[in-house]
Enzyme design. Sequence first.
Site, short mmCIF file in Angstrom:
data_model
loop_
_atom_site.label_atom_id
_atom_site.label_comp_id
_atom_site.label_asym_id
_atom_site.label_seq_id
_atom_site.Cartn_x
_atom_site.Cartn_y
_atom_site.Cartn_z
N VAL A 4 -16.75 75.10 -25.55
CA VAL A 4 -16.57 75.70 -26.43
C VAL A 4 -16.75 75.15 -27.95
CG1 VAL A 4 -14.44 76.89 -27.88
CG2 VAL A 4 -14.43 76.94 -25.38
N GLY A 16 -9.79 85.13 -24.84
CA GLY A 16 -11.18 84.86 -25.02
C GLY A 16 -11.62 85.63 -26.30
N GLU A 53 -8.66 75.44 -14.47
CA GLU A 53 -8.31 74.57 -15.18
C GLU A 53 -8.31 73.08 -14.66
OE1 GLU A 53 -7.27 74.81 -18.78
OE2 GLU A 53 -7.44 77.25 -18.60
N LYS A 77 -0.05 82.31 -23.09
CA LYS A 77 -1.03 83.53 -23.84
C LYS A 77 0.31 84.63 -24.14
CE LYS A 77 -5.22 82.06 -21.75
NZ LYS A 77 -6.03 82.49 -20.70
N GLY A 108 -14.92 81.37 -21.48
CA GLY A 108 -16.56 80.98 -21.19
C GLY A 108 -16.89 80.72 -22.77
N1 HSE Z 1 -7.99 79.45 -17.32
C1 HSE Z 1 -8.27 80.33 -18.29
C2 HSE Z 1 -8.30 81.68 -17.84
C3 HSE Z 1 -9.27 79.99 -19.33
O1 HSE Z 1 -9.05 81.67 -16.51
O2 HSE Z 1 -8.13 82.54 -18.23
C4 HSE Z 1 -9.45 80.85 -20.58
O3 HSE Z 1 -8.21 80.47 -21.37
#
Ligand code: HSE
Length: 433
Positions: free
Chosen positions: A18, A139, A195, A210, A307
């Site tokens: 990123v 994202g 992750e 989130k 991404g």
């Molecule tokens: N591990 C997270 C996902 C990355 O798969 O959404 C983005 O936050």
Amino acid sequence: MSKNKKTLKIAIAGLGTVGAGVVKILENNKDMITSRTGRVIEIVAVSASNRSRDRGIDISGYDWADNALDFASRDDVEIVVELIGGSDGVAASLAKQSLAAGKSFVTANKALIAHHGFALAQTAQDHNAALKFEAAVAGGIPIIKSIGEGLAANNLTRLCGILNGTTNYMLTQMEATGKDYSEILEETKLLGYLEADPSLDLDGIDAGHKLAILSSVAFGVKTDFANVYMEGIRRIKLVDIEYAKELGYRIKLLGIASISDAGLEQRVHPCLVPNAAPIAHVDDGFNAVVVEGDFVGRTFFEGRGAGEGPTASAVVADIIDIARGHNGPAFFIPCHDMKDVPAASISNRYGPYYIRLHVEEKPGVIADITAALRDKNVSLHIMLQKGSEQDGSVYVVMVTHEVREKDVMTALDQINALSSVIDKALAIRIENL
Ligand code: HSE
């Protein structure tokens, strides 16, 4: 183009995928961003764990800091961009010190904001600094801004979404290839989608981070990650995906939040969603968020959830916002107006359930199972059993009418204690979105 435009100096901590994307956008789209903001955004310093790694960007023109915390005390830096990750450690110290020094802070760090969002918002407010985290959720979808600004006229009481791209990819691939969970997990690992701690994806924790952030923005409540109910996808088998399809559903890992007299409900778990619902067709690494407002009705957002490009796009949008002077409260209302709302317990959820049992095939098994359900007043809508497995066991799938969660779970505890049960019963909540 840049003549007479005041320079805005930024420092970037973390040059992974990123971070490199942020540098690329700011360099490639410099003139356009300057004309959109009226400021020349200049990267003055960077920091990362490895200085010499090839990232496809030239960092020779920026100051290098071995310790990212130095950015908090650099007089020339207006915005500190944190792309290190983690709820605590350097990321948290950098956030606190930067905001306390009156610097704006932009981050993609979902764990940091989920755990410390309210405290950091307070520090930002106390020091007239901006705290922005668009990239932390979904994202490239501008969902924080959409909820906080675009939908600001509405009373929002419910939202839900696919907030983890990795698990959405895995569920999609299981269905598309007919491979079971363990095989798809290995393939996903090789692709590098998980992750560093895979549990964050697989156990719903990343989606929980989130969801806690979205709840705060949408409902004006203090960030309360500690009370998010989380259940991941580890127990989903191919057989569940196939039965769900036969019943007219797809399985999605959803984050669902609502606020009512019962309290703040925040839950992440696999769901059966009807095939007709748009969210049922959000596949692979895509994310989606559904937000309902009292005047706007239902809104639906979809985009890439992770991404380089999508996440960096959201980070740079926050930098642009600050350059334009949009420095309002982190959660779009002043901290003293953010509410402490008690958590609603998942055991009070009322709705239908898909139940999958793996049992020995012998007389009386179904009678024992239905007796346990009857004792808790769990009424069945559909029951499926198709032949037996090679080992003589059988899968039994049931769909209940609307029932209280605690009643289903108590009945399943009783069923799991039966000697004929081979694998602990799996209940998946059906959400008729
Ligand atoms: N591990 C997270 C996902 C990355 O798969 O959404 C983005 O936050």
